[in-house]
Design a protein around this motif. Sequence first.
Motif, short mmCIF file in Angstrom:
data_model
loop_
_atom_site.label_atom_id
_atom_site.label_comp_id
_atom_site.label_asym_id
_atom_site.label_seq_id
_atom_site.Cartn_x
_atom_site.Cartn_y
_atom_site.Cartn_z
N GLY A 293 -19.00 -6.92 43.17
CA GLY A 293 -19.85 -5.23 43.14
C GLY A 293 -19.78 -5.03 41.92
N ALA A 294 -20.03 -3.60 41.63
CA ALA A 294 -20.27 -2.87 40.91
C ALA A 294 -20.59 -1.83 40.47
N SER A 295 -20.16 -0.91 39.70
CA SER A 295 -20.29 0.69 40.03
C SER A 295 -20.26 1.26 38.63
N PHE A 296 -20.83 2.20 38.59
CA PHE A 296 -21.04 2.94 36.66
C PHE A 296 -21.09 4.67 37.40
N HIS A 297 -19.84 5.12 37.43
CA HIS A 297 -19.63 6.83 37.57
C HIS A 297 -20.28 7.68 36.11
N SER A 298 -20.48 8.65 35.68
CA SER A 298 -21.62 9.08 35.33
C SER A 298 -20.30 10.42 34.40
N PRO A 299 -20.01 10.37 33.22
CA PRO A 299 -19.01 12.18 32.94
C PRO A 299 -19.08 12.97 34.60
N THR A 300 -18.30 13.64 34.76
CA THR A 300 -18.21 14.70 35.85
C THR A 300 -18.29 16.56 34.15
#
Length: 485
Positions: A293-300
């Motif tokens: 699995g892999a994920s990307f979280h943008s800046p908040t």
Amino acid sequence: MRRIITTAIVLLLAVTAFAQGSSDAYCFSQTFYHGTSKALSMGNALGAVGGDMTAVCINPAGLGLYRSNELTFSLDLLNDFHRSNYYGETTTADNFRLIIPNVGYVGTKERSNYRRLRFTQFGVGLTRTNDFNIHTYAEGLNPTSSKIDNYLYQIDGMTPTDIKNEFPMDIFPAWETYLIDIYQDSIGDYYGSPVPQGGIRQSQENTFKGRSDEWTFAGSMNFLDRFFIGASVGLQNVRREGTKAFEESMPEHSTIVTDFNRWNYTESISTRGIGLNAKIGFIYHVNHWLRLGASFHSPTFYALDESWQTETESQINWITYKYISPESHYEYTLISPLKWTGSLAFIIGNQGLVSLDAEYTNYGAASFRAEDYDYSAINQEIKDTYDRTLNFRIGTEWRMNTLFLRAGGAYYGSPYGIGKTAGSVKKASVGIGLPVSQHTSFDFAYELTYGKNQFTLYDAGDLGIEPVTQRQFKSNFAVTLKIRF
């Protein structure tokens, strides 16, 4: 190291600077998920496992593992216990609270067993991403300096008007309450204070409450029961308010001759706002025993509204003086750093699994912005103080007849850089899943968080001051009701 010790905040949510300091950027950029009991008991290491609403916050592709509709509701009982040591004296403080860390709904639609796209899902959930409730207390006898010494150093060469304009919230109130006055000697006038240079008792008590929550709106697709992809939009809600009270007083039976008795300085702050972010991720079943699995979280992007006020009170020769500052009000934007997460899960037959998450972020990339203020100096301080870090999570689950036994752990690295330990956090957890019927189950979890940190009450320069050493033990008892239909 001196910068780290000087600017380090009390673990998990202590506040040591107001008016948008570097520690505020770090505080609001932290993420410690308080979601479902299953996720909690497995150390939140669900990036490649999915099938859980908290897992969707970490990797939205986890929504793709659902094959039926689900409602979840969680309750947590939290206890924070802090032990502080300052100049050899140990003090403690704690608090209890009951919170609702998670409410969620997942809707699933089966597409076709004969096409590549098997299921689509939509989920909406509320997850607590950080908890700002904290109560700490430190006290000791400082033999070398006073906070007033720091004030005197900063105003050297200034006029009283300059002091009012430059330091309206802290040093000017000290001037108004006679903690700072003009004295004369053979050379001329100078700023002085009745507060002795050392040999005084000092204490600081922080009392804060608040939280950050994320409303997650996610969608996902299941291809051939092997490849899952998902995306989400997160709406953050932030609230933090409380006080930091600092006090100095003359100890009983002191031999120092002075008119000074005591003084205290209380800062009150309230911060509220909203934020917006986006996440995308995938999960791939390589074979029957390995999942990636892999994920990307943008800046908040946060829009925050903050009010700040101080109260200074002195007692000199048993006469009390008090000054309450005008309330300051700020509206500003905070951009938290982005995150990357990589995950592995090993499936062990039909009996159990072991999952691993590694998360990368750079707290030094956080920044403030405002239309009417130049934050370049503070943003540079953030960049100089904080750095890249890695967080690691591990979890396991085992089926025992109809029961599920779970355990997990996590290490959240130092915000000051890879290889450093200041500000790091360790977690350990256990839990159990208890089916009640074919469609209903209860999950229970217990998590223990431990951390150690150091910070100074003020910058004493060459006079010296011993840092406060604080240890935090945080217990979390959680229960989640799941209803599938």
